[in-house]
Design a protein around this motif. Structure first.
Motif, PDB file in Angstrom:
ATOM      1  N   ASP A   6       4.041  14.519  -6.135  1.00 15.69           N
ATOM      2  CA  ASP A   6       5.389  14.143  -5.695  1.00 15.69           C
ATOM      3  C   ASP A   6       5.976  15.247  -4.818  1.00 15.69           C
ATOM      4  N   PRO A   7       6.176  14.975  -3.521  1.00 14.83           N
ATOM      5  CA  PRO A   7       6.644  16.028  -2.617  1.00 14.83           C
ATOM      6  C   PRO A   7       8.107  16.410  -2.838  1.00 14.83           C
ATOM      7  N   LYS A   8       8.886  15.528  -3.455  1.00 17.73           N
ATOM      8  CA  LYS A   8      10.318  15.779  -3.630  1.00 17.73           C
ATOM      9  C   LYS A   8      10.654  16.343  -5.014  1.00 17.73           C
ATOM     10  N   TYR A   9      10.016  15.821  -6.055  1.00 17.40           N
ATOM     11  CA  TYR A   9      10.391  16.198  -7.414  1.00 17.40           C
ATOM     12  C   TYR A   9       9.301  16.950  -8.177  1.00 17.40           C
TER      13      TYR A   9
ATOM     14  N   LYS B 139       8.198   4.536  -0.509  1.00 19.36           N
ATOM     15  CA  LYS B 139       7.161   4.536   0.527  1.00 19.36           C
ATOM     16  C   LYS B 139       5.788   4.896  -0.039  1.00 19.36           C
ATOM     17  N   ASP B 140       5.713   5.953  -0.824  1.00 18.25           N
ATOM     18  CA  ASP B 140       4.415   6.422  -1.307  1.00 18.25           C
ATOM     19  C   ASP B 140       4.069   5.908  -2.697  1.00 18.25           C
ATOM     20  N   THR B 141       4.817   4.925  -3.183  1.00 16.64           N
ATOM     21  CA  THR B 141       4.456   4.215  -4.409  1.00 16.64           C
ATOM     22  C   THR B 141       3.761   2.917  -3.996  1.00 16.64           C
TER      23      THR B 141
ATOM     24  N   ASN C  41      -1.885  11.948  -1.408  1.00 17.55           N
ATOM     25  CA  ASN C  41      -0.852  11.895  -0.370  1.00 17.55           C
ATOM     26  C   ASN C  41       0.385  11.152  -0.877  1.00 17.55           C
ATOM     27  N   GLY C  42       1.230  11.857  -1.619  1.00 21.92           N
ATOM     28  CA  GLY C  42       2.410  11.238  -2.215  1.00 21.92           C
ATOM     29  C   GLY C  42       2.265  11.122  -3.723  1.00 21.92           C
ATOM     30  N   GLN C  43       3.344  10.745  -4.401  1.00 20.24           N
ATOM     31  CA  GLN C  43       3.347  10.695  -5.854  1.00 20.24           C
ATOM     32  C   GLN C  43       2.316   9.699  -6.408  1.00 20.24           C
ATOM     33  N   ALA C  44       1.658  10.094  -7.486  1.00 19.63           N
ATOM     34  CA  ALA C  44       0.654   9.240  -8.137  1.00 19.63           C
ATOM     35  C   ALA C  44       1.381   8.214  -9.006  1.00 19.63           C
TER      36      ALA C  44
ATOM     37  N   PRO D 142       0.822  -1.218   0.000  1.00 18.25           N
ATOM     38  CA  PRO D 142       0.000   0.000   0.000  1.00 18.25           C
ATOM     39  C   PRO D 142       0.853   1.264   0.000  1.00 18.25           C
ATOM     40  N   ARG D 143       0.265   2.344  -0.478  1.00 22.84           N
ATOM     41  CA  ARG D 143       0.919   3.648  -0.379  1.00 22.84           C
ATOM     42  C   ARG D 143       1.146   3.977   1.093  1.00 22.84           C
ATOM     43  N   GLY D 144       2.302   4.534   1.410  1.00 22.75           N
ATOM     44  CA  GLY D 144       2.591   4.946   2.784  1.00 22.75           C
ATOM     45  C   GLY D 144       3.388   3.939   3.581  1.00 22.75           C
ATOM     46  N   MET D 145       3.579   2.726   3.046  1.00 19.91           N
ATOM     47  CA  MET D 145       4.350   1.708   3.768  1.00 19.91           C
ATOM     48  C   MET D 145       5.787   1.685   3.273  1.00 19.91           C
ATOM     49  N   VAL D 146       6.738   1.784   4.208  1.00 21.69           N
ATOM     50  CA  VAL D 146       8.165   1.675   3.885  1.00 21.69           C
ATOM     51  C   VAL D 146       8.498   0.194   3.696  1.00 21.69           C
TER      52      VAL D 146
END
Length: 302
Positions: free
Chosen positions: A249-252, A138-140, A261-264, A94-98
């Motif tokens: 994408d919060p970084k790029y 993590k967010d993929t 919440n994070g990159q699509a 899932p999205r959000g899991m490292v």
């Protein structure tokens, strides 16, 4: 490990934390700042601050502290298991899991969940990454293969290296891509301006991403990306490089983006040869609900 460096004329005036990351690219600015704060890095035997600007002939010494051993514990975290046998597991992360524990994420990771789910994971990557053959951010969200024994691990790793696996991703990117198909071939390495990020840099490792436009919208494009190589943040860096960064994408990506919440980005397809039977294994999973909601949103806006 003890290190020593005498500042040259060309390095004069540089911040000491930046200089050390140039000398040792494996070290991050944050790590170096912590070494300075904890007294592991000295200039002429004296402690300095992270913003200290070095002078010619400064004698810098630093000791890299031994990392504190991580105690990896099994945790009862739900897993979406797509396939499992005695040699391997395929999971839909899932999205959000490292993926694996680190000093910043000691628990709640896919590895913690896997250790609760099964006892037998390969030990090739050590105690913090048992069974982990490849990673997704993590967010993929999406498909990941995990080895249960060393033979399976070696086989799957070789397939990745030999480019005989099939890894397809879905992404929503900013802008309207003019070409139906494309290939991005540009080397990726640490960003010289920000060691916490990756970038297309001349001295980077070869990286190839193929893309296909699935649907065009106003200001956004739904694309399929196929990895030929597996560099850190590869799709995110390559799409930014061609001026089509991933939505959310919060970084790029840009600050103003879709409310996700994070990159699509979703790892939709994973195919490989079974490490024992050599049978071709082919798996597909639909993107998560938040990804689908973003697609609906850009459709309505268009």
């Amino acid at each position: 490990m003890s290190n020593h460096y005498q500042v040259s004329e060309q390095d004069t005036g540089k911040r000491i934390d930046k200089l050390i990351t140039e000398i040792d690219p494996s070290a991050s600015r944050t790590q170096v700042q912590n070494w300075i704060k904890d007294g592991h890095l000295l200039v002429g035997g004296e402690q300095v601050k992270s913003n200290y600007k070095v002078q010619e002939n400064d004698e810098i010494t630093w000791e890299i502290p031994e990392p504190e051993p991580l105690k990896i514990e099994a945790e009862d975290i739900p897993l979406d298991v797509v396939y499992e046998d005695k040699d391997l597991i395929v999971v839909n992360k899932p999205r959000g899991m490292v993926v694996h524990p680190s000093s910043g994420h000691p628990n709640g990771t896919l590895v913690n969940a896997l250790l609760h789910h099964c006892d037998d994971l390969s030990g090739i990557n050590g105690v913090t990454r048992p069974g982990i053959v490849h990673r997704i951010d993590k967010d993929t969200s999406g498909l990941l293969m995990v080895a249960k024994n060393d033979h399976a691990h070696q086989s799957l790793a070789e397939q990745l290296a030999n480019k005989t696996t099939d890894r397809k991703y879905e992404a929503i990117v900013h802008g309207e891509i003019a070409h139906e198909y494309g290939t991005i071939e540009a080397p990726i390495g640490r960003d010289n301006k920000d060691r916490q990020s990756m970038a297309v840099v001349e001295e980077g490792k070869p990286a190839v991403t193929h893309f296909k436009v699935l649907e065009l919208f106003k200001d956004f494009t739904h694309v399929e990306c196929v990895l030929e190589t597996g560099r850190t943040h590869q799709i995110r860096v390559h799409m930014k490089y061609i001026n089509h960064p991933l939505a959310g994408d919060p970084k790029y990506g840009p600050r103003k983006s879709l409310p996700i919440n994070g990159q699509a980005l979703h790892a939709r397809t994973l195919a490989f040869n079974h490490p024992v039977t050599n049978e071709r294994m082919d798996f597909h999973v639909e993107p998560p609900d938040d990804f689908k909601e973003m697609l609906e949103l850009v459709k309505k806006r268009s």
